[in-house]
Design a protein around this motif. Structure first.
Motif, PDB file in Angstrom:
ATOM      1  N   GLU A 117       0.011  12.532   6.202  1.00 57.40           N
ATOM      2  CA  GLU A 117      -0.551  11.182   6.296  1.00 57.40           C
ATOM      3  C   GLU A 117      -0.570  10.659   7.732  1.00 57.40           C
ATOM      4  O   GLU A 117      -0.999   9.531   7.981  1.00 57.40           O
ATOM      5  N   ALA A 118      -0.098  11.462   8.677  1.00 56.83           N
ATOM      6  CA  ALA A 118      -0.046  11.032  10.077  1.00 56.83           C
ATOM      7  C   ALA A 118      -1.444  10.698  10.595  1.00 56.83           C
ATOM      8  O   ALA A 118      -2.407  11.406  10.317  1.00 56.83           O
ATOM      9  N   SER A 119      -1.534   9.615  11.345  1.00 64.08           N
ATOM     10  CA  SER A 119      -2.807   9.153  11.898  1.00 64.08           C
ATOM     11  C   SER A 119      -2.912   9.581  13.354  1.00 64.08           C
ATOM     12  O   SER A 119      -2.555   8.838  14.269  1.00 64.08           O
ATOM     13  N   VAL A 120      -3.391  10.792  13.554  1.00 67.74           N
ATOM     14  CA  VAL A 120      -3.615  11.320  14.901  1.00 67.74           C
ATOM     15  C   VAL A 120      -5.092  11.688  14.959  1.00 67.74           C
ATOM     16  O   VAL A 120      -5.538  12.582  14.249  1.00 67.74           O
ATOM     17  N   TYR A 121      -5.840  10.970  15.782  1.00 70.05           N
ATOM     18  CA  TYR A 121      -7.293  11.116  15.811  1.00 70.05           C
ATOM     19  C   TYR A 121      -7.816  11.275  17.233  1.00 70.05           C
ATOM     20  O   TYR A 121      -7.170  10.853  18.192  1.00 70.05           O
ATOM     21  N   THR A 122      -9.047  11.791  17.313  1.00 65.53           N
ATOM     22  CA  THR A 122      -9.811  11.645  18.547  1.00 65.53           C
ATOM     23  C   THR A 122     -10.360  10.222  18.523  1.00 65.53           C
ATOM     24  O   THR A 122     -10.339   9.556  17.477  1.00 65.53           O
ATOM     25  N   ILE A 123     -10.878   9.774  19.633  1.00 64.14           N
ATOM     26  CA  ILE A 123     -11.479   8.433  19.675  1.00 64.14           C
ATOM     27  C   ILE A 123     -12.637   8.357  18.681  1.00 64.14           C
ATOM     28  O   ILE A 123     -12.730   7.414  17.898  1.00 64.14           O
ATOM     29  N   HIS A 124     -13.493   9.386  18.671  1.00 70.17           N
ATOM     30  CA  HIS A 124     -14.623   9.408  17.731  1.00 70.17           C
ATOM     31  C   HIS A 124     -14.126   9.450  16.287  1.00 70.17           C
ATOM     32  O   HIS A 124     -14.673   8.778  15.413  1.00 70.17           O
ATOM     33  N   GLY A 125     -13.117  10.265  16.035  1.00 70.92           N
ATOM     34  CA  GLY A 125     -12.577  10.392  14.687  1.00 70.92           C
ATOM     35  C   GLY A 125     -11.988   9.083  14.185  1.00 70.92           C
ATOM     36  O   GLY A 125     -12.182   8.705  13.028  1.00 70.92           O
ATOM     37  N   PHE A 126     -11.280   8.383  15.067  1.00 71.96           N
ATOM     38  CA  PHE A 126     -10.712   7.091  14.681  1.00 71.96           C
ATOM     39  C   PHE A 126     -11.817   6.087  14.378  1.00 71.96           C
ATOM     40  O   PHE A 126     -11.767   5.373  13.381  1.00 71.96           O
ATOM     41  N   CYS A 127     -12.836   6.035  15.234  1.00 73.12           N
ATOM     42  CA  CYS A 127     -13.954   5.099  15.008  1.00 73.12           C
ATOM     43  C   CYS A 127     -14.655   5.401  13.689  1.00 73.12           C
ATOM     44  O   CYS A 127     -14.972   4.483  12.916  1.00 73.12           O
ATOM     45  N   TYR A 128     -14.886   6.683  13.426  1.00 75.71           N
ATOM     46  CA  TYR A 128     -15.526   7.085  12.182  1.00 75.71           C
ATOM     47  C   TYR A 128     -14.685   6.655  10.977  1.00 75.71           C
ATOM     48  O   TYR A 128     -15.204   6.085  10.014  1.00 75.71           O
ATOM     49  N   GLN A 129     -13.377   6.917  11.045  1.00 77.49           N
ATOM     50  CA  GLN A 129     -12.462   6.542   9.963  1.00 77.49           C
ATOM     51  C   GLN A 129     -12.478   5.023   9.741  1.00 77.49           C
ATOM     52  O   GLN A 129     -12.546   4.549   8.613  1.00 77.49           O
ATOM     53  N   ALA A 130     -12.431   4.271  10.839  1.00 81.22           N
ATOM     54  CA  ALA A 130     -12.444   2.807  10.739  1.00 81.22           C
ATOM     55  C   ALA A 130     -13.750   2.314  10.116  1.00 81.22           C
ATOM     56  O   ALA A 130     -13.742   1.415   9.268  1.00 81.22           O
ATOM     57  N   LEU A 131     -14.879   2.910  10.523  1.00 79.10           N
ATOM     58  CA  LEU A 131     -16.164   2.511   9.945  1.00 79.10           C
ATOM     59  C   LEU A 131     -16.250   2.856   8.464  1.00 79.10           C
ATOM     60  O   LEU A 131     -16.806   2.092   7.671  1.00 79.10           O
ATOM     61  N   GLU A 137     -17.594  -4.530   5.563  1.00 79.65           N
ATOM     62  CA  GLU A 137     -17.369  -5.581   6.556  1.00 79.65           C
ATOM     63  C   GLU A 137     -18.126  -5.325   7.855  1.00 79.65           C
ATOM     64  O   GLU A 137     -18.581  -6.252   8.515  1.00 79.65           O
ATOM     65  N   SER A 138     -18.265  -4.051   8.245  1.00 80.42           N
ATOM     66  CA  SER A 138     -18.926  -3.731   9.503  1.00 80.42           C
ATOM     67  C   SER A 138     -20.436  -3.549   9.337  1.00 80.42           C
ATOM     68  O   SER A 138     -21.142  -3.303  10.307  1.00 80.42           O
ATOM     69  N   ARG A 139     -20.895  -3.648   8.090  1.00 78.79           N
ATOM     70  CA  ARG A 139     -22.311  -3.471   7.751  1.00 78.79           C
ATOM     71  C   ARG A 139     -22.818  -2.087   8.155  1.00 78.79           C
ATOM     72  O   ARG A 139     -23.977  -1.911   8.478  1.00 78.79           O
ATOM     73  N   ALA A 140     -21.916  -1.131   8.156  1.00 79.79           N
ATOM     74  CA  ALA A 140     -22.298   0.253   8.451  1.00 79.79           C
ATOM     75  C   ALA A 140     -22.708   0.927   7.153  1.00 79.79           C
ATOM     76  O   ALA A 140     -22.283   0.538   6.067  1.00 79.79           O
ATOM     77  N   MET A 141     -23.530   1.931   7.259  1.00 74.15           N
ATOM     78  CA  MET A 141     -23.938   2.673   6.073  1.00 74.15           C
ATOM     79  C   MET A 141     -22.769   3.556   5.630  1.00 74.15           C
ATOM     80  O   MET A 141     -22.063   4.117   6.457  1.00 74.15           O
ATOM     81  N   TYR A 142     -22.564   3.670   4.320  1.00 71.38           N
ATOM     82  CA  TYR A 142     -21.439   4.443   3.800  1.00 71.38           C
ATOM     83  C   TYR A 142     -21.523   5.913   4.183  1.00 71.38           C
ATOM     84  O   TYR A 142     -20.519   6.567   4.358  1.00 71.38           O
ATOM     85  N   ASP A 143     -22.720   6.431   4.314  1.00 74.22           N
ATOM     86  CA  ASP A 143     -22.869   7.847   4.635  1.00 74.22           C
ATOM     87  C   ASP A 143     -23.257   8.059   6.099  1.00 74.22           C
ATOM     88  O   ASP A 143     -23.832   9.081   6.457  1.00 74.22           O
TER      89      ASP A 143
END
Length: 161
Positions: A117-131, A137-143
């Motif tokens: 369950e450790a949260s170790v990400y690349t910057i892109h990976g973290f942004c993707y996970q957050a989206l 809330e972010s109005r991003a497409m689910y896919d």
């Protein structure tokens, strides 16, 4: 070097946000793993509540491996009451700073069991996970798919035009 300050993991306040920024080969991973272990023990939090962000997939994998290895080393030191590698300042300090070693060992053993369950990400990976987690809330497409280099897409659009 003027302006450079040596980071001492037991002198850092664990509240708030901490940024460890340094050149290659200066001990970032050592310090990050040390702060991570302190947070697990002192803040009584789980591995899933600590976010570590790095730059590359390779660095992410190495950091995860090193975190898990360092947690296991810390468990052994706290159980045995001695440090085999005397050049490891963090482990030496861990023995003197931890008030209740058996309780710390229990927390660290739980961290090993829950490490997937450790949260170790690349910057892109973290942004993707957050989206993904906040898609509504972010109005991003689910896919939505994140891409790193869009040069081919731009060239294709230019060619189509």
């Amino acid at each position: 070097m003027e302006g450079m300050k040596l980071l001492k993991p037991f002198d850092i306040d664990l509240s708030g946000i901490n940024l460890v920024e340094a050149s290659a080969g200066t001990g970032k991973t050592y310090n990050i793993t040390s702060l991570y272990i302190r947070a697990l023990i002192e803040q009584d939090i789980s591995v899933g509540q600590i976010l570590v962000v790095t730059y590359t997939e390779a660095a992410t994998k190495e950091l995860k491996d090193r975190l898990l290895s360092r947690i296991r080393e810390s468990i052994e030191v706290l159980k045995s009451g001695r440090v085999d590698n005397e050049s490891d300042d963090f482990l030496e300090n861990l023995l003197t700073e931890v008030d209740h070693p058996p309780k710390a060992v229990t927390k660290l053993e739980k961290a090993v069991r829950m490490f997937d369950e450790a949260s170790v990400y690349t910057i892109h990976g973290f942004c993707y996970q957050a989206l993904q987690e906040q898609a509504f809330e972010s109005r991003a497409m689910y896919d939505a798919e994140m891409i790193g280099d869009d040069e081919e897409l731009v060239q294709e659009a230019v060619d189509d035009f």
